[in-house]
Scaffold this active site. Structure first.
Site, PDB file in Angstrom:
ATOM      1  NE  ARG A 135      -1.676  -2.313   2.725  1.00  0.00           N
ATOM      2  CZ  ARG A 135      -1.824  -3.574   2.312  1.00  0.00           C
ATOM      3  NH1 ARG A 135      -2.888  -3.913   1.659  1.00  0.00           N
ATOM      4  NH2 ARG A 135      -0.921  -4.494   2.584  1.00  0.00           N
ATOM      5  CB  THR A 136       3.469   2.549   2.270  1.00  0.00           C
ATOM      6  OG1 THR A 136       2.708   2.079   3.382  1.00  0.00           O
ATOM      7  CG2 THR A 136       4.064   3.899   2.590  1.00  0.00           C
ATOM      8  CE  LYS A 174      26.715  -4.205  -7.015  1.00  0.00           C
ATOM      9  NZ  LYS A 174      26.763  -3.122  -8.016  1.00  0.00           N
ATOM     10  NE  ARG A 178       6.933   0.430   5.138  1.00  0.00           N
ATOM     11  CZ  ARG A 178       5.717  -0.062   4.997  1.00  0.00           C
ATOM     12  NH1 ARG A 178       5.558  -1.328   4.638  1.00  0.00           N
ATOM     13  NH2 ARG A 178       4.651   0.689   5.192  1.00  0.00           N
ATOM     14  CG  HIS A 214       3.453   3.928   8.729  1.00  0.00           C
ATOM     15  ND1 HIS A 214       3.615   4.692   7.589  1.00  0.00           N
ATOM     16  CD2 HIS A 214       3.026   2.700   8.291  1.00  0.00           C
ATOM     17  CE1 HIS A 214       3.298   3.969   6.532  1.00  0.00           C
ATOM     18  NE2 HIS A 214       2.949   2.755   6.925  1.00  0.00           N
TER      19      HIS A 214
HETATM   20  N1   CP Z   1      -0.417   0.062   5.756  1.00  0.00           N
HETATM   21  C1   CP Z   1       0.802  -0.274   5.258  1.00  0.00           C
HETATM   22  O1   CP Z   1       1.842   0.297   5.644  1.00  0.00           O
HETATM   23  O2   CP Z   1       0.758  -1.247   4.278  1.00  0.00           O
HETATM   24  P1   CP Z   1       2.027  -1.774   3.481  1.00  0.00           P
HETATM   25  O3   CP Z   1       2.918  -2.476   4.480  1.00  0.00           O
HETATM   26  O4   CP Z   1       1.487  -2.704   2.431  1.00  0.00           O
HETATM   27  O5   CP Z   1       2.739  -0.578   2.896  1.00  0.00           O
END
Ligand code: CP
Length: 314
Positions: free
Chosen positions: A53-54, A82, A103, A131
């Site tokens: 999603r993110t 590497k 992320r 987040h």
């Molecule tokens: N909600 C969320 O962070 O989903 P993903 O881990 O799929 O990005």
């Protein structure tokens, strides 16, 4: 503002104003109106941990606004294998892009990246830390359902220990006077320092293991997955796996307008029978990731969202 690392980077006024921008951008997010506000801009997507999603909603947001995206792709096929450091990777991508969504499995990595970069960093999750872009889409979803963020009763359930979504969201909700119920197995309680911080800021917080007893007077129930990947010991995971399984039959006494949210992915904590109830909001919530991230990209790139967008709210 430079980047968005935690919700502390946004004032309440900024949060509400970005949510207003997001609301006006809905027809653009749905593809009904084309508005190339970010033409000529490039987003760098750096995902050192899995994401659907993110990563995809950032990419969709950028493309719906006429911008472009470059992806690190699978870490295994990048020069990270590497031995390239995060600092060096950021130095490169900083030169290729106008803004970075990142992320990383290590808590604090987003702030480290922001300190190394000239372009804004959007924290898409740093280990068990924060987040904040998820929090913005969560707040958007809550306001869409209830018309306000003020004074709601919100139950947050599941993995509160490692769950970065609930850490960021809790901090944001208490700034709008929400009452919080933390429902979790004792092994996965909200970290004591977070509870202390929330209560020191005057928040009303209740901790319980009894999720089902908390449903009837809730305005929002925010379920989370118990994250196997955060446990060092599989036996510890086995003790709490499947602790909560919300079923449609558990919702008979819920308020009519109570909404059930989940950052997704889910495993077994929300039974599919819930999907057809009026309470289920998690798939709309995931769509709202596009519109919330569109508004954030515009804000961090200093691009004003027009007051009037064809098909949008004035
Ligand atoms: N909600 C969320 O962070 O989903 P993903 O881990 O799929 O990005």
């Amino acid at each position: 503002m430079s980047g968005l690392i935690t919700m502390d980077d946004l004032s309440n006024e900024e949060i509400l104003s970005i949510l207003d921008d997001a609301e006006r951008l809905l027809p653009v997010a749905k593809g009904e109106t084309y508005l190339p506000l970010l033409q000529g801009k490039i987003l760098g997507n750096l995902f050192f941990e899995p994401s659907t999603r993110t990563r995809m909603s950032f990419e969709t947001a950028m493309k719906r606004l006429g911008g472009d995206v470059v992806n690190l792709g699978d870490v295994k096929t990048s020069s990270v294998v590497k031995g390239e450091t995060l600092f060096d990777t950021i130095q490169m991508v900083d030169g290729y892009t106008d803004i970075i969504a990142m992320r990383h499995p290590r808590q604090g990595a987003a702030q480290y990246a922001q300190d190394a970069a000239r372009v804004p960093i959007l924290n898409g999750g740093d280990g068990a830390g924060h987040h904040p872009t998820q929090t913005m889409l969560d707040l958007f979803t809550i306001r869409q359902a209830h018309g306000t963020l003020e004074g709601l009763k919100v139950v947050l359930a599941g993995d509160l220990r490692y769950g970065r979504t609930v850490h960021s969201l809790s901090h944001a909700l208490i700034r709008f006077g929400c009452e919080l119920v933390f429902a979790s197995p004792s092994l996965l309680k909200m970290p004591a320092e977070i509870v202390a911080d929330l209560t020191n800021h005057g928040a009303k917080v209740v901790e319980t293991e009894a999720l089902l007893d908390s449903l009837d007077d809730a305005d929002v129930v925010y379920m989370t997955r118990i994250q196997k990947e955060r446990f060092a010991d599989e036996d510890e995971y086995a003790k709490v796996a499947g602790a909560y399984k919300l079923h449609a039959s558990n919702l008979d006494g819920a308020k009519e307008n109570m909404i059930i949210m989940h950052p997704l992915p889910r495993v077994d904590e929300i039974h599919p029978s819930v999907d057809a109830t009026r309470h289920a909001r998690y798939f709309e919530q995931a769509f709202n990731g596009v519109v919330a991230r569109m508004a954030l990209l515009c804000r961090l790139l200093n691009i004003e969202v027009p007051a009037n967008i064809p098909g949008g709210e004035a």
